[in-house]
Enzyme design. Structure first.
Site, PDB file in Angstrom:
ATOM      1  CG  HIS A 244      -1.728   1.336   1.599  1.00 33.81           C
ATOM      2  ND1 HIS A 244      -2.149   2.812   1.163  1.00 33.81           N
ATOM      3  CD2 HIS A 244      -3.202   0.719   1.035  1.00 33.81           C
ATOM      4  CE1 HIS A 244      -2.672   3.219   1.576  1.00 33.81           C
ATOM      5  NE2 HIS A 244      -4.010   1.926   1.262  1.00 33.81           N
ATOM      6  CB  CYS A 282      -4.377   3.508  -2.249  1.00 33.79           C
ATOM      7  SG  CYS A 282      -5.523   4.549  -1.124  1.00 33.79           S
ATOM      8  CG  HIS A 309      -6.937   0.518  -1.324  1.00 34.36           C
ATOM      9  ND1 HIS A 309      -6.581   0.696  -0.096  1.00 34.36           N
ATOM     10  CD2 HIS A 309      -7.764  -0.621  -0.788  1.00 34.36           C
ATOM     11  CE1 HIS A 309      -6.632  -0.558   0.347  1.00 34.36           C
ATOM     12  NE2 HIS A 309      -7.397  -1.523   0.434  1.00 34.36           N
ATOM     13  CG  ASP A 362      -9.580   2.887   0.672  1.00 31.78           C
ATOM     14  OD1 ASP A 362     -10.001   2.530   1.964  1.00 31.78           O
ATOM     15  OD2 ASP A 362      -8.576   3.483   0.740  1.00 31.78           O
ATOM     16  CG  HIS A 363     -11.005   6.710   3.747  1.00 35.17           C
ATOM     17  ND1 HIS A 363      -9.758   7.122   3.526  1.00 35.17           N
ATOM     18  CD2 HIS A 363     -10.452   4.937   4.305  1.00 35.17           C
ATOM     19  CE1 HIS A 363      -8.375   6.213   3.549  1.00 35.17           C
ATOM     20  NE2 HIS A 363      -9.562   5.378   4.286  1.00 35.17           N
ATOM     21  CE1 TYR A 379     -12.518   1.080   5.025  1.00 32.50           C
ATOM     22  CE2 TYR A 379     -10.672   2.984   6.724  1.00 32.50           C
ATOM     23  CZ  TYR A 379     -11.315   1.949   5.728  1.00 32.50           C
ATOM     24  OH  TYR A 379     -10.013   1.801   4.935  1.00 32.50           O
TER      25      TYR A 379
HETATM   26  C1  DNO Z   1      -6.678   2.964   5.519  1.00 33.30           C
HETATM   27  C2  DNO Z   1      -5.758   2.414   4.601  1.00 33.30           C
HETATM   28  C3  DNO Z   1      -4.635   1.826   5.507  1.00 33.30           C
HETATM   29  C4  DNO Z   1      -4.281   0.721   5.361  1.00 33.30           C
HETATM   30  C5  DNO Z   1      -2.837   0.410   5.661  1.00 33.30           C
HETATM   31  C6  DNO Z   1      -2.474  -0.623   4.370  1.00 33.30           C
HETATM   32  O1  DNO Z   1      -7.595   3.252   5.056  1.00 33.30           O
HETATM   33  O2  DNO Z   1      -5.582   2.072   3.533  1.00 33.30           O
HETATM   34  O3  DNO Z   1      -4.462   1.882   6.504  1.00 33.30           O
HETATM   35  O4  DNO Z   1      -4.711  -0.457   5.114  1.00 33.30           O
HETATM   36  O5  DNO Z   1      -2.014   1.170   4.860  1.00 33.30           O
HETATM   37  O6  DNO Z   1      -1.611  -1.536   5.114  1.00 33.30           O
END
Ligand code: DNO
Length: 404
Positions: A244, A282, A309, A362-363, A379
């Site tokens: 990531h 991401c 992501h 994501d988020h 989340y």
């Molecule tokens: C946050 C995530 C991070 C991710 C880690 C991967 O929402 O994108 O916590 O899980 O950095 O290791």
């Protein structure tokens, strides 16, 4: 061919349930054994227990399949001694290898992890109010400097910032109440969900001191050392690793950062050439840097794209950003998804087994009924549901339009 729609679940204590996730239309679960201390082996027994919990609904008699499977582990955290390149790192690497073997054994074939020193993802504000009343995660550079220079009082920190930003930070610091300062500190170092451990100011300073002699060249070598040891094991176990990116993708606290740019990506992917040595695109992390060409990165390194992501951020031009709606902000989501779907097509033609790439929204923003509820920042169910629905619609539109 669609991507695999997954959802991050924080385990049995997550206010979002597996049934909620199923109803949101996801088929894959992304989760971790958060209760295992960092560095220790994830046993087959524990992995299997969690897998059963994901796949079977035992409240029904007889138990029923939920229609979910455990697609990705996010994350198996990397012990700090490995990142620091300490003499005992081999002992921790062996444990990491064992966890990968065990993951493969129970049938989880993707692992997302990161190589960020000391802190995992970092935000200064977890509830920035947007003009429609939704709450978003944000990184405000001025507030970050407030913490680094005026609260943590890191030696030499001022040298990392422009005079004008330092001045703004000083004014902000003076105008903040104790409560506001406390919340800021908590947001930055107490640990966000799914991240590394939380720290007090003293513990945090101690951690930073350990990195005094580690510059980014050394840190890259430590990453390469780790990859050379774990990727052959991952290949053997059939587990695809997906590093990531740094979030945010800039140096923080004078610490080295080695997964922030395309150049970083190229170094780490080339340090052990294998599709099992892959990355997580991401878009919200890489996308904070205007010099990261997300679509180009997917095109150039797509064969090693093991997880996506999808989210977007809005930059302010001074190093600050907030998380925007999934189809808004600075990320060109249309072309990002088109590039991922093209990669899947290429894999299909190449008869690769793993042509479908797992993705997750994501988020999300905190919206509607989730405002005022206890949720994991970024989340909450409804915001992610909105994000997922938007992404899924966009994906179908791209697919059906025949442009890829
Ligand atoms: C946050 C995530 C991070 C991710 C880690 C991967 O929402 O994108 O916590 O899980 O950095 O290791």
């Amino acid at each position: 061919m669609k991507m695999i729609q997954t959802w991050r679940w924080y385990g049995p204590n997550d206010p979002v349930t597996l049934t909620d996730i199923r109803q949101a239309g996801a088929v894959g679960i992304v989760t971790a054994l958060h209760e295992i201390p960092i560095g220790e082996v994830w046993t087959v027994e524990e992995l299997e227990k969690r897998k059963r919990m994901i796949e079977w609904d035992y409240s029904k008699n007889p138990p029923r399949r939920r229609g979910l499977h455990w697609s990705v582990i996010e994350s198996i955290p990397v012990h700090e001694d490995i990142k620091l390149g300490k003499p005992n790192r081999d002992m921790w690497i062996e444990k990491y290898q064992q966890s990968i073997k065990n993951a493969g054994w129970v049938g989880v074939h993707n692992v997302c992890y990161n190589f960020m020193p000391v802190v995992d993802w970092t935000r200064t504000n977890l509830e920035l109010e947007l003009e429609d009343g939704a709450r978003a995660l944000a990184f405000d550079m001025v507030e970050f400097i407030v913490f680094d220079v005026y609260m943590l009082k890191r030696k030499g920190a001022e040298k990392n910032y422009a005079e004008e930003m330092l001045e703004k930070a000083r004014e902000r610091f003076e105008s903040m109440s104790d409560e506001q300062r406390y919340v800021l500190q908590k947001n930055i170092i107490a640990g966000l969900p799914g991240g590394q451990e939380g720290y007090s100011i003293e513990q945090f300073q101690k951690k930073l001191d350990e990195y005094k002699y580690i510059d980014s060249t050394k840190y890259r070598e430590n990453l390469a050392y780790f990859l050379k040891a774990i990727i052959p094991v991952a290949e053997e176990a059939g587990v695809k690793m997906a590093i990531h990116p740094d979030d945010p993708p800039i140096p923080l606290f004078g610490l080295p950062r080695v997964v922030s740019t395309e150049e970083d990506l190229s170094y780490l992917l080339n340090s052990y050439d294998s599709n099992f040595n892959g990355f997580t695109m991401c878009t919200g992390s890489f996308g904070v840097r205007p010099d990261n060409d997300l679509v180009g990165m997917i095109e150039r390194y797509g064969e090693k794209l093991n997880f996506a992501h999808l989210r977007s951020t809005q930059r302010d031009g001074n190093g600050s950003f907030h998380e925007a709606g999934h189809l808004r902000g600075d990320v060109d989501m249309f072309n990002v998804i088109a590039a991922i779907l093209r990669e899947q097509k290429r894999r299909h033609s190449a008869h690769r087994q793993d042509e479908q790439i797992p993705m997750r929204a994501d988020h999300g923003h905190t919206i509607l009924d989730d405002l005022g509820k206890k949720t994991n920042p970024g989340y909450s169910a409804i915001g992610l549901l909105r994000g997922m629905a938007e992404l899924r619609g966009l994906e179908m539109g791209i697919e059906k339009s025949g442009i890829i």
